[in-house]
Design an enzyme around this catalytic site. Structure first.
Site, PDB file in Angstrom:
ATOM      1  N   ASP A  63      38.891  33.417  40.904  1.00  0.00           N
ATOM      2  CA  ASP A  63      39.975  33.430  41.384  1.00  0.00           C
ATOM      3  C   ASP A  63      41.373  34.211  40.397  1.00  0.00           C
ATOM      4  OD1 ASP A  63      42.364  31.984  41.804  1.00  0.00           O
ATOM      5  OD2 ASP A  63      41.052  30.111  42.715  1.00  0.00           O
ATOM      6  N   VAL A  64      41.613  34.708  41.452  1.00  0.00           N
ATOM      7  CA  VAL A  64      42.572  35.573  40.369  1.00  0.00           C
ATOM      8  C   VAL A  64      44.182  34.878  40.101  1.00  0.00           C
ATOM      9  CG1 VAL A  64      43.078  37.478  41.871  1.00  0.00           C
ATOM     10  CG2 VAL A  64      44.318  35.708  42.582  1.00  0.00           C
TER      11      VAL A  64
ATOM     12  N   VAL B 176      43.203  45.853  60.632  1.00  0.00           N
ATOM     13  CA  VAL B 176      41.992  45.209  61.498  1.00  0.00           C
ATOM     14  C   VAL B 176      41.036  45.024  60.704  1.00  0.00           C
ATOM     15  CG1 VAL B 176      42.725  45.862  63.952  1.00  0.00           C
ATOM     16  CG2 VAL B 176      41.484  47.816  62.588  1.00  0.00           C
TER      17      VAL B 176
ATOM     18  N   ASP C  39      35.986  38.512  43.533  1.00  0.00           N
ATOM     19  CA  ASP C  39      36.854  38.352  44.205  1.00  0.00           C
ATOM     20  C   ASP C  39      36.342  36.413  44.144  1.00  0.00           C
ATOM     21  OD1 ASP C  39      37.297  39.180  47.698  1.00  0.00           O
ATOM     22  OD2 ASP C  39      36.928  36.828  47.362  1.00  0.00           O
TER      23      ASP C  39
ATOM     24  N   THR D 144      40.413  42.683  58.706  1.00  0.00           N
ATOM     25  CA  THR D 144      40.662  41.491  57.996  1.00  0.00           C
ATOM     26  C   THR D 144      40.255  40.334  58.362  1.00  0.00           C
ATOM     27  OG1 THR D 144      42.598  41.799  58.352  1.00  0.00           O
ATOM     28  CG2 THR D 144      41.751  43.303  56.827  1.00  0.00           C
TER      29      THR D 144
ATOM     30  N   ASN E  49      45.017  42.580  45.129  1.00  0.00           N
ATOM     31  CA  ASN E  49      44.827  43.048  46.831  1.00  0.00           C
ATOM     32  C   ASN E  49      44.472  42.007  46.989  1.00  0.00           C
ATOM     33  OD1 ASN E  49      43.558  44.178  49.164  1.00  0.00           O
ATOM     34  ND2 ASN E  49      42.184  43.334  48.935  1.00  0.00           N
TER      35      ASN E  49
ATOM     36  N   LYS F 183      55.153  37.730  48.774  1.00  0.00           N
ATOM     37  CA  LYS F 183      55.274  39.053  48.943  1.00  0.00           C
ATOM     38  C   LYS F 183      56.637  40.097  48.550  1.00  0.00           C
ATOM     39  CE  LYS F 183      50.915  39.134  50.562  1.00  0.00           C
ATOM     40  NZ  LYS F 183      50.278  40.004  49.839  1.00  0.00           N
TER      41      LYS F 183
ATOM     42  N   TYR G 214      53.990  32.844  52.695  1.00  0.00           N
ATOM     43  CA  TYR G 214      53.662  34.270  51.969  1.00  0.00           C
ATOM     44  C   TYR G 214      54.605  35.108  51.772  1.00  0.00           C
ATOM     45  CZ  TYR G 214      50.757  37.785  53.982  1.00  0.00           C
ATOM     46  OH  TYR G 214      49.487  39.086  53.758  1.00  0.00           O
TER      47      TYR G 214
HETATM   48  N1  LIG Z   1      45.252  42.171  57.174  1.00  0.00           N
HETATM   49  C1  LIG Z   1      46.435  42.382  57.657  1.00  0.00           C
HETATM   50  O1  LIG Z   1      47.102  42.038  58.406  1.00  0.00           O
HETATM   51  C2  LIG Z   1      47.709  42.456  55.748  1.00  0.00           C
HETATM   52  C3  LIG Z   1      48.385  42.679  56.132  1.00  0.00           C
HETATM   53  C4  LIG Z   1      49.940  42.559  55.336  1.00  0.00           C
HETATM   54  C5  LIG Z   1      48.732  42.588  53.978  1.00  0.00           C
HETATM   55  N2  LIG Z   1      48.112  42.023  53.791  1.00  0.00           N
HETATM   56  C6  LIG Z   1      47.856  41.511  51.812  1.00  0.00           C
HETATM   57  O2  LIG Z   1      46.244  42.297  51.948  1.00  0.00           O
HETATM   58  C7  LIG Z   1      45.881  42.118  51.198  1.00  0.00           C
HETATM   59  C8  LIG Z   1      43.854  42.056  51.770  1.00  0.00           C
HETATM   60  O3  LIG Z   1      43.433  41.727  52.272  1.00  0.00           O
HETATM   61  P1  LIG Z   1      43.101  42.077  53.184  1.00  0.00           P
HETATM   62  O4  LIG Z   1      43.687  42.472  54.382  1.00  0.00           O
HETATM   63  O5  LIG Z   1      41.610  42.983  53.044  1.00  0.00           O
HETATM   64  O6  LIG Z   1      42.150  40.255  53.999  1.00  0.00           O
HETATM   65  P2  LIG Z   1      40.950  40.085  54.042  1.00  0.00           P
HETATM   66  O7  LIG Z   1      41.124  37.944  53.432  1.00  0.00           O
HETATM   67  O8  LIG Z   1      39.966  40.313  54.785  1.00  0.00           O
HETATM   68  O9  LIG Z   1      40.456  39.887  52.438  1.00  0.00           O
HETATM   69  C9  LIG Z   1      41.483  39.203  50.999  1.00  0.00           C
HETATM   70  C10 LIG Z   1      40.303  39.268  50.435  1.00  0.00           C
HETATM   71  O10 LIG Z   1      40.651  38.103  48.749  1.00  0.00           O
HETATM   72  C11 LIG Z   1      39.956  37.476  48.538  1.00  0.00           C
HETATM   73  N3  LIG Z   1      40.173  35.971  47.650  1.00  0.00           N
HETATM   74  C12 LIG Z   1      41.837  35.079  48.669  1.00  0.00           C
HETATM   75  N4  LIG Z   1      41.180  34.244  47.353  1.00  0.00           N
HETATM   76  C13 LIG Z   1      41.449  35.105  46.403  1.00  0.00           C
HETATM   77  C14 LIG Z   1      40.964  34.834  44.761  1.00  0.00           C
HETATM   78  N5  LIG Z   1      42.152  32.874  45.146  1.00  0.00           N
HETATM   79  N6  LIG Z   1      40.893  35.151  43.691  1.00  0.00           N
HETATM   80  C15 LIG Z   1      40.492  36.041  45.057  1.00  0.00           C
HETATM   81  N7  LIG Z   1      39.870  36.676  45.875  1.00  0.00           N
HETATM   82  C16 LIG Z   1      40.447  35.601  46.856  1.00  0.00           C
HETATM   83  C17 LIG Z   1      38.564  36.743  49.724  1.00  0.00           C
HETATM   84  O11 LIG Z   1      37.487  36.139  50.005  1.00  0.00           O
HETATM   85  C18 LIG Z   1      38.882  38.181  50.744  1.00  0.00           C
HETATM   86  O12 LIG Z   1      37.756  39.088  50.436  1.00  0.00           O
HETATM   87  C19 LIG Z   1      46.084  40.872  50.807  1.00  0.00           C
HETATM   88  O13 LIG Z   1      47.086  40.663  49.394  1.00  0.00           O
HETATM   89  C20 LIG Z   1      46.997  40.374  51.778  1.00  0.00           C
HETATM   90  O14 LIG Z   1      48.334  39.484  51.558  1.00  0.00           O
HETATM   91  C21 LIG Z   1      47.373  42.020  54.527  1.00  0.00           C
END
Ligand SMILES: NC(=O)c1ccc[n+]([C@@H]2O[C@H](COP(=O)([O-])OP(=O)(O)OC[C@H]3O[C@@H](n4cnc5c(N)ncnc54)[C@H](O)[C@@H]3O)[C@@H](O)[C@H]2O)c1
Length: 272
Positions: free
Chosen positions: A67-68, A191, A41, A193, A93, A161, A157
């Protein structure tokens, strides 16, 4: 109490964006199921805490700040996985949201969103798949979104996706002979997140009202789906896209239309 079933015994899993939200929940669950975890992360403090928690519970975990969108960190993550015994599961993720429409998105924001949400998973698959092949095969889960299945208010976004959904199918075909399965999941509102926490007031409630099940999902529900796809139970599933959205993409509009029709019928009956 959940009984440990060992669904990932002997496996090594690499999970990006695992400092919080869905990724942290997946790291804890996978460790409970017997996997050794490499978690990465950009948030080093929170990521290290997740790794510490896994180790305190008797699991094996290594945290790397990564950073991915950057190539060197992927090679470091692969090296860390090799030290743990190979690589069997990759969960792409990590993700960010830009909260801009097409008419107002700054170019830098567009490019950063694509770098993290699309180029990151591409690099991950390209750099990790050979070790997965050499480890006897495995499973890649790409975390897309309902924004990869429908229109979305956030242009970058949504574009990232949709592209990740397509790239998952391309990867599924390229890696099929290596016994590496690739699938995408498409969460709706989840939720606990940052995506929901940082949204504007009213966003979560208005979104919730459009979900046929009448509630948001949880990180644990997403983690259970990712665990299934990562495990041998999903051994014949590759190139698939699975929505986890309380029925939203199946027909939220139809359900809302029925509700509206009933309301209009009640209103005209009370007028008569
Ligand atoms: N939360 C939602 O409602 C939702 C809905 C659809 C899809 N998603 C997807 O689910 C995935 C996980 O997100 P989440 O919901 O747990 O939210 P979150 O923001 O709580 O977790 C995302 C994590 O990614 C990390 N991150 C951000 N940029 C980064 C980078 N460049 N390199 C490495 N890490 C990085 C952040 O620090 C965080 O810990 C994401 O891909 C998001 O697009 C989330």
């Amino acid at each position: 109490m959940r009984l440990r079933q060992g669904r990932l015994d002997g496996k090594v899993a690499l999970i990006t964006g695992a400092a919080g939200g869905q990724g942290a929940t997946e790291a804890m669950l996978f460790a409970e199921e017997g996997a050794a975890i490499v978690l990465t992360d950009v948030d080093a403090e929170a990521g290290q805490q997740v790794a510490d928690q896994i180790r305190e519970r008797g699991g094996r975990a290594t945290f790397l700040r990564h950073d991915v969108s950057e190539i060197p960190g992927w090679h470091e993550a692969v090296a860390a996985a090799r030290d743990l015994g190979g690589l069997h599961v990759l969960v792409n993720n990590a993700g960010i949201i830009s909260r801009h429409g097409l008419t107002d998105i700054p170019l830098a924001s567009w490019q950063r969103t694509l770098d993290v949400n699309l180029t990151g998973p591409m690099l991950g698959m390209q750099i990790c798949a050979p070790l997965m092949r050499d480890s006897g095969g495995g499973s890649i889960v790409n975390v897309s979104s309902i924004a990869g299945l429908t229109a979305h208010y956030d242009a970058a976004y949504g574009a990232s996706k949709w592209a990740l959904r397509g790239l998952s199918k391309i990867a599924a075909m390229e890696f099929v002979d290596w016994k590496v399965r690739v699938n995408s999941i498409h969460p709706g509102q989840i939720v606990e997140t940052s995506f929901v926490r940082d949204a504007t007031p009213g966003h979560a409630e208005s979104a919730r009202r459009t979900i046929p099940m009448g509630r948001q999902g949880t990180p644990r529900e997403c983690a259970d789906l990712v665990l299934f796809l990562a495990s041998e139970e999903a051994s014949f599933i590759t190139g698939a896209e699975i929505a986890i959205d309380g029925g939203f993409t199946a027909g939220a509009a139809i359900r809302m239309r029925s509700q509206m029709r009933d309301e209009l019928a009640r209103a005209s009956a009370s007028e008569a």
